[in-house]
Design an enzyme around this catalytic site. Structure first.
Site, PDB file in Angstrom:
ATOM      1  N   ASN A  42       0.722   3.405  -3.864  1.00  0.00           N
ATOM      2  CA  ASN A  42       0.978   4.710  -2.969  1.00  0.00           C
ATOM      3  C   ASN A  42       1.472   5.909  -3.947  1.00  0.00           C
ATOM      4  O   ASN A  42       1.974   5.807  -4.857  1.00  0.00           O
ATOM      5  CB  ASN A  42       2.213   4.432  -2.020  1.00  0.00           C
ATOM      6  CG  ASN A  42       3.468   3.682  -2.871  1.00  0.00           C
ATOM      7  OD1 ASN A  42       3.246   3.125  -3.673  1.00  0.00           O
ATOM      8  ND2 ASN A  42       4.535   4.175  -1.893  1.00  0.00           N
ATOM      9  N   GLU A  44       3.181   9.381  -3.527  1.00  0.00           N
ATOM     10  CA  GLU A  44       4.101  10.358  -2.681  1.00  0.00           C
ATOM     11  C   GLU A  44       3.976  11.438  -3.190  1.00  0.00           C
ATOM     12  O   GLU A  44       3.808  12.102  -4.282  1.00  0.00           O
ATOM     13  CB  GLU A  44       5.635   9.882  -2.775  1.00  0.00           C
ATOM     14  CG  GLU A  44       5.811   8.374  -1.884  1.00  0.00           C
ATOM     15  CD  GLU A  44       7.363   8.051  -1.598  1.00  0.00           C
ATOM     16  OE1 GLU A  44       7.212   7.136  -1.065  1.00  0.00           O
ATOM     17  OE2 GLU A  44       8.079   8.496  -2.480  1.00  0.00           O
ATOM     18  N   GLU A  55      -3.453   1.694  -0.002  1.00  0.00           N
ATOM     19  CA  GLU A  55      -4.682   0.930   0.613  1.00  0.00           C
ATOM     20  C   GLU A  55      -5.774   2.068   0.595  1.00  0.00           C
ATOM     21  O   GLU A  55      -6.897   2.100   0.443  1.00  0.00           O
ATOM     22  CB  GLU A  55      -4.499   0.642   2.102  1.00  0.00           C
ATOM     23  CG  GLU A  55      -3.278  -0.450   2.096  1.00  0.00           C
ATOM     24  CD  GLU A  55      -2.017  -0.209   2.476  1.00  0.00           C
ATOM     25  OE1 GLU A  55      -1.686   1.010   1.915  1.00  0.00           O
ATOM     26  OE2 GLU A  55      -1.440  -0.704   3.239  1.00  0.00           O
ATOM     27  N   CYS A  93      -3.974   3.838   7.658  1.00  0.00           N
ATOM     28  CA  CYS A  93      -4.950   3.110   6.673  1.00  0.00           C
ATOM     29  C   CYS A  93      -5.850   2.064   7.410  1.00  0.00           C
ATOM     30  O   CYS A  93      -7.173   1.522   7.200  1.00  0.00           O
ATOM     31  CB  CYS A  93      -4.023   2.072   5.768  1.00  0.00           C
ATOM     32  SG  CYS A  93      -3.195   3.447   4.549  1.00  0.00           S
TER      33      CYS A  93
HETATM   34 ZN    ZN Z   1      -1.147   3.633   5.043  1.00  0.00          ZN
END
Ligand code: ZN
Length: 130
Positions: A42, A44, A55, A93
């Site tokens: 991830n 941010e 993902e 996702c």
């Molecule tokens: Zn997601």
């Protein structure tokens, strides 16, 4: 590549997570149909809408390299380095998975010492498509 190995690749990817706002790191390892693994974390952003999940990072890396066929994805994640609970993919996702994957695409999660495997149709029934 078995489920345990794919989970380990996801865990390694989570080490690169950029999550200064939530402290919630996520890693994903996407297995293509020809056996290649694309990882993602991830990422941010201070403008929260610009954040990208692990993902989708993995999917977009693969697609940007011309890979469109996938068998499975492993996802791990947790807050402040605690990866003991399952980290299911968010709704966005799941929709991205539906764009590229068959209903039997496998989503592999680790919940404590247990491995849980779902199909995309388990997690996203009645998929939207054009
Ligand atoms: Zn997601």
């Amino acid at each position: 590549m078995n489920e345990t190995e794919l989970i380990e690749r996801a865990h390694q990817a989570a080490q690169h997570a950029y999550a200064p706002y939530s402290g919630f790191a996520v890693g994903a390892a996407l297995l293509s149909s020809d056996g290649e693994v694309f990882t993602g974390c991830n990422i941010e952003n201070g403008s929260f809408g610009a954040t990208c999940c692990a993902e989708r990072t993995a999917f977009f890396k693969a697609v940007s390299e011309g890979v469109y066929d996938f068998d499975a994805i492993a996802v791990v994640g947790g807050k402040d380095g605690d990866f003991t609970s399952a980290c299911p993919p968010c709704g966005i996702c799941r929709q991205v998975m539906a764009e590229f994957c068959a209903p039997d695409f496998k989503i592999i999660l680790r919940d404590g010492e247990n491995v849980q495997t779902f199909t995309l149709s388990d997690l996203l029934p009645l998929t939207f498509s054009l």
